[in-house]
Each structure stands twice: as C-alpha cells, then as structure tokens.
Write a protein that holds these residues in place. Structure first.
Motif, short mmCIF file in Angstrom:
data_model
loop_
_atom_site.label_atom_id
_atom_site.label_comp_id
_atom_site.label_asym_id
_atom_site.label_seq_id
_atom_site.Cartn_x
_atom_site.Cartn_y
_atom_site.Cartn_z
N HIS A 183 6.31 -0.55 4.17
CA HIS A 183 5.64 -0.87 6.01
C HIS A 183 4.30 -2.38 5.77
O HIS A 183 4.93 -2.95 6.11
N ASN A 184 3.78 -2.63 4.59
CA ASN A 184 2.84 -3.39 4.06
C ASN A 184 3.41 -4.95 4.11
O ASN A 184 2.94 -5.93 4.55
N LEU A 185 4.83 -4.61 3.41
CA LEU A 185 5.74 -6.34 3.20
C LEU A 185 6.20 -6.71 4.40
O LEU A 185 5.27 -7.25 4.79
N ARG A 186 6.30 -5.58 5.10
CA ARG A 186 6.90 -6.24 6.56
C ARG A 186 5.80 -7.01 7.74
O ARG A 186 6.12 -7.92 7.94
N LEU A 187 4.44 -6.18 8.15
CA LEU A 187 3.32 -6.54 8.11
C LEU A 187 2.57 -8.14 7.47
O LEU A 187 2.90 -9.31 8.58
N LEU A 188 3.18 -8.15 6.29
CA LEU A 188 2.76 -9.64 5.26
C LEU A 188 3.35 -10.99 6.04
O LEU A 188 1.77 -11.70 5.66
N PHE A 189 4.44 -9.77 6.50
CA PHE A 189 5.48 -11.58 6.61
C PHE A 189 5.81 -11.61 7.19
O PHE A 189 7.12 -12.46 7.97
N SER A 190 5.43 -10.56 8.46
CA SER A 190 5.14 -11.13 9.75
C SER A 190 4.90 -12.44 10.03
O SER A 190 3.76 -12.92 9.70
N LEU A 201 12.44 -10.15 1.42
CA LEU A 201 11.05 -9.87 1.47
C LEU A 201 10.94 -9.25 -0.01
O LEU A 201 9.45 -9.59 -0.51
N ILE A 202 11.62 -9.37 -1.14
CA ILE A 202 11.33 -9.13 -2.30
C ILE A 202 12.55 -9.81 -2.85
O ILE A 202 12.53 -9.96 -3.20
N SER A 203 11.03 -10.67 -3.70
CA SER A 203 11.76 -12.08 -4.76
C SER A 203 12.08 -10.98 -6.01
O SER A 203 12.58 -11.92 -6.57
N ASP A 204 11.11 -10.26 -6.38
CA ASP A 204 11.58 -9.69 -7.88
C ASP A 204 10.39 -8.35 -8.07
O ASP A 204 9.47 -8.14 -7.33
N ILE A 205 11.06 -7.88 -8.77
CA ILE A 205 10.42 -6.01 -9.42
C ILE A 205 10.43 -5.95 -10.64
O ILE A 205 11.08 -6.83 -11.27
N LEU A 206 8.37 -6.21 -11.08
CA LEU A 206 9.02 -5.71 -12.65
C LEU A 206 8.27 -4.15 -13.15
O LEU A 206 8.17 -3.53 -12.81
N THR A 218 -2.51 -2.85 9.19
CA THR A 218 -2.42 -2.05 10.81
C THR A 218 -2.14 -3.16 11.30
O THR A 218 -1.31 -3.20 12.54
N ARG A 219 -1.81 -3.96 10.39
CA ARG A 219 -1.68 -5.27 11.04
C ARG A 219 -1.75 -6.40 10.10
O ARG A 219 -1.50 -5.92 9.18
N ASN A 220 -0.86 -7.70 10.07
CA ASN A 220 -0.58 -8.32 9.09
C ASN A 220 -2.47 -9.25 9.16
O ASN A 220 -3.13 -9.20 10.28
N VAL A 221 -2.75 -10.35 7.84
CA VAL A 221 -3.77 -10.95 7.57
C VAL A 221 -3.82 -12.34 7.25
O VAL A 221 -3.93 -12.66 5.73
N PRO A 222 -3.58 -12.98 8.00
CA PRO A 222 -3.48 -14.70 7.73
C PRO A 222 -4.87 -15.04 7.35
O PRO A 222 -4.63 -15.91 6.12
N GLU A 223 -5.18 -14.12 7.73
CA GLU A 223 -6.75 -14.86 7.15
C GLU A 223 -6.65 -14.07 5.89
O GLU A 223 -7.70 -16.21 5.68
N GLY A 228 6.14 -2.96 11.84
CA GLY A 228 6.06 -1.44 10.71
C GLY A 228 6.38 -0.65 11.06
O GLY A 228 6.50 -0.51 12.40
N GLU A 229 6.00 0.67 10.76
CA GLU A 229 6.46 2.27 11.12
C GLU A 229 5.33 2.47 11.72
O GLU A 229 3.93 1.78 11.96
#
Length: 369
Positions: free
Chosen positions: A54-61, A110-115, A157-162, A348-349
C-alpha cells in the motif's frame, strides 16, 4: 501547517560540514526508497506485506502529467529480517511468501531489489538500512541521490512528494515533535529523506555509535532524537501543540492532509476501566498483563516487573499501549470519523479496511501467545 517548513542546523548542536543543495551543491538526480521490515510467516507477515505494498503504491504514484515528466528515477529496496529462532523450513516459507507477493500484478515495476539480513534486536531498522546503504553507496554518490529511509510501522494516506524536495534540507521529515527551544525536538525516524551528503554523515555516525547502543530505548535516543550527525534538518509540518503521536496533535494534523497513521497509535483497548473515575477505579485494569505489556511494547522490554506496572499507571494508560489479551482493540472513534471524511486513498487500499484487518490480526496474535 501544510507546507510550513523550518530549516535549522542540528537543533543547536555542532554541525558536520556538508554541502547542501541550497548552498550550491548539484540537485539530486535520482531517488531511492529503503524500506525496513521484520517479517514472519503466516497472517502477521501477510498483513505486513500488504501494508508495505500500500505504502509503495502511494509513494510511486504521480500527480499530473507535469509531475510525471519532471520526476526523477525512483527505485525501492525492501530489507527484511527474520526471527533468529527461525528454522530452515520456516525461513524458506518466508522467502517463498515474499517472492509470491513480489510477483503480484499490483507490485510490478515497484520493487528493484529485496534483501534478507540477519535480525539485530538492538539496532533493528538502522542495521537494515545500513545493509542497503552500503550496497547502494556508489550509485548514491554517482547520481547525488536522495534516499528515503522508512519502516513498516505506519500507513500512508497520500503520496509525500515534499520529502523528495532538495529544498527540504539535508534531512527532511514529516513534523517537528516539540517547540524550537526544546532540546528533545526532532523529526521521527519512521519516514524521512536524506541528501547524498547526509547519507555519508549518517553512515559515519552509525559506525561511530553502534557499539554504544544496548537497548531499543537507547537506539531511539541516539538515532532518532539526536540529530547531531546531520547538517540541516527540516519538517513538512510545524509543531502541532503536542507530540505528533498524541491524539491532541493528530486531531490538528490529519485534517491538514498529514500523510501517515502510526500503526501503534490509531487504536485503543475496548476496556470500561479506561473511562472509569480515576479516583475510585483499581490501580491497574483487571485484564492488565505485565507479560503482554512488555512483549507488545518493545521500547519497554528493558524494564522490570514493577517498573512496567509503574510505567502503565504513570503514562502507558494514556498512550494507547497494548496491555491485555482479553480485551479487543478498536479504531479510535474520532480517527475513524476523520478517515471516513477524507474518503478513499487514491492509489492504495481502503485505509480503514487495512487498519481493521491489522487489529484483527493483532488481537489474534496476542490471544495465541
């Protein structure tokens, strides 16, 4: 409140020399999201992955064509740790669960890598971020990248471009926790962005200080409240009259599009004791459990039995902390009303649905142990 930025140097502490963008350095050319999470097999892990997604989808929006055209390359790396006691079979099952989640259509691109890293019970998220920072450091330097460090302890609850703006300072967070004259004033570490220069400062400070941290409380003091390692620090929102985790501040911030809900602060225990007259009720709720209180509040796990009881009677009862396995957890009434007023999250959801499912899983987990 929204858009009110204050840039200070180290809250009065000695600054590390750092070439910030507003001092003539080149603007950042790329962006990295580093998400830290401790993952378990089963419903808890699945819900944790749902929150991260959910958070990734918003950050990428993106907002509008102009923003999309001017956006900088964005990559995300998820850093998971597992329980030290996990068997090979359990670890394999977690890896399989994560891989299946990663391949879901909603996360494509959305995901470049997982460690996967060893769990550090003391340095927790800081140790996870460092594992990724060391790996990415050449690219961070090459592209003068801005890096967002965050964990899975909250719901956007929203994207944070700031947070991506170079003008937000070397270290940029959501909100100040106190007035400018308070020596404990800081920005919370669950989501904040760093310039490439401040990434170097953070790594240097981590290496110098990690050996002196003995418990989570000391980690909070040294790596969150202390900002002496940073050159410039700012926040999107000004101090809201109380610590941002408190209801008093949340009721001010959320109507002004404050973007994050802490997962340990949006609910309360459905217990009549909490609303009884303090002069006549028992010192502790009948359902209070020291074991539950210690296990569900990791920052208190260094306290003794008596100290845990005293902490609850002095402050814990007013902080929405979990203390019982027999009383259900519910979303605070005012919070639910506010979220319903804000409407559905774009990208997001449903926020309320995720929060209700989170509480159901939390109740089930507490009861099972």
């Amino acid at each position: 409140l929204l858009g009110t930025m204050f840039i200070i140097v180290n809250n009065g502490q000695q600054a590390i020399t750092c070439n910030r963008n507003n001092s003539g350095a080149l603007p950042s050319q790329s962006k990295y999201i580093l998400m830290a999470s401790h993952i378990r097999q089963g419903s808890d892990g699945e819900l944790r992955l749902r929150i991260i997604a959910h958070n990734l989808r918003l950050l990428f929006s993106e907002k509008g064509d102009n923003d999309a055209k001017n956006s900088k390359p964005l990559k995300s790396i998820i850093i998971f740790s597992l329980d030290d006691s996990s068997s090979k079979e359990s670890a394999h099952a977690v890896h399989a669960m994560v891989e299946q989640w990663r391949q879901s259509p909603a996360l494509q691109g959305l995901i470049s890598d997982i460690l996967f890293v060893k769990n550090d019970a003391v340095l927790v998220d800081a140790s996870k971020w460092m594992a990724a920072l060391y790996k990415l450091l050449p690219n961070i330097h090459q592209t003068n990248a801005r890096v967002m460090l965050l964990n899975d302890s909250f719901l956007l609850t929203r994207n944070v471009p700031e947070l991506w703006e170079d003008s937000c300072g070397g270290v940029c967070g959501l909100v100040w926790t106190a007035t400018a004259d308070d020596p404990t004033r800081h920005i919370q570490s669950y989501i904040r962005s760093l310039s490439s220069c401040e990434v170097d400062s953070y790594i240097r400070f981590y290496e110098e200080s990690k050996g002196s941290v003995r418990n989570v409380n000391e980690l909070i003091q040294l790596f969150e409240i202390n900002l002496g390692w940073a050159g410039s620090v700012s926040a999107i929102y000004d101090y809201a009259g109380a610590h941002p985790d408190n209801d008093e501040a949340q009721k001010v911030l959320i109507p002004h599009r404050y973007p994050a809900i802490k997962l340990k602060k949006f609910f309360t225990t459905d217990d009549p004791w909490l609303s009884e007259d303090e002069t006549s009720r028992s010192r502790l709720p009948p359902s209070f459990s020291v074991d539950i209180y210690k296990r569900m509040n990791h920052d208190l796990n260094h306290l003794s039995h008596d100290d845990l009881e005293n902490h609850f009677t002095m402050s814990g009862k007013n902080e929405g902390r979990i203390y019982s396995s027999s009383r259900p957890l519910v979303i605070k009434d005012w919070m639910k009303e506010e979220l319903m007023t804000l409407g559905e999250v774009v990208g997001g959801e449903s926020t309320i649905r995720i929060l209700e499912d989170y509480l159901a899983a939390l109740d089930a987990g507490i009861a099972a142990n």
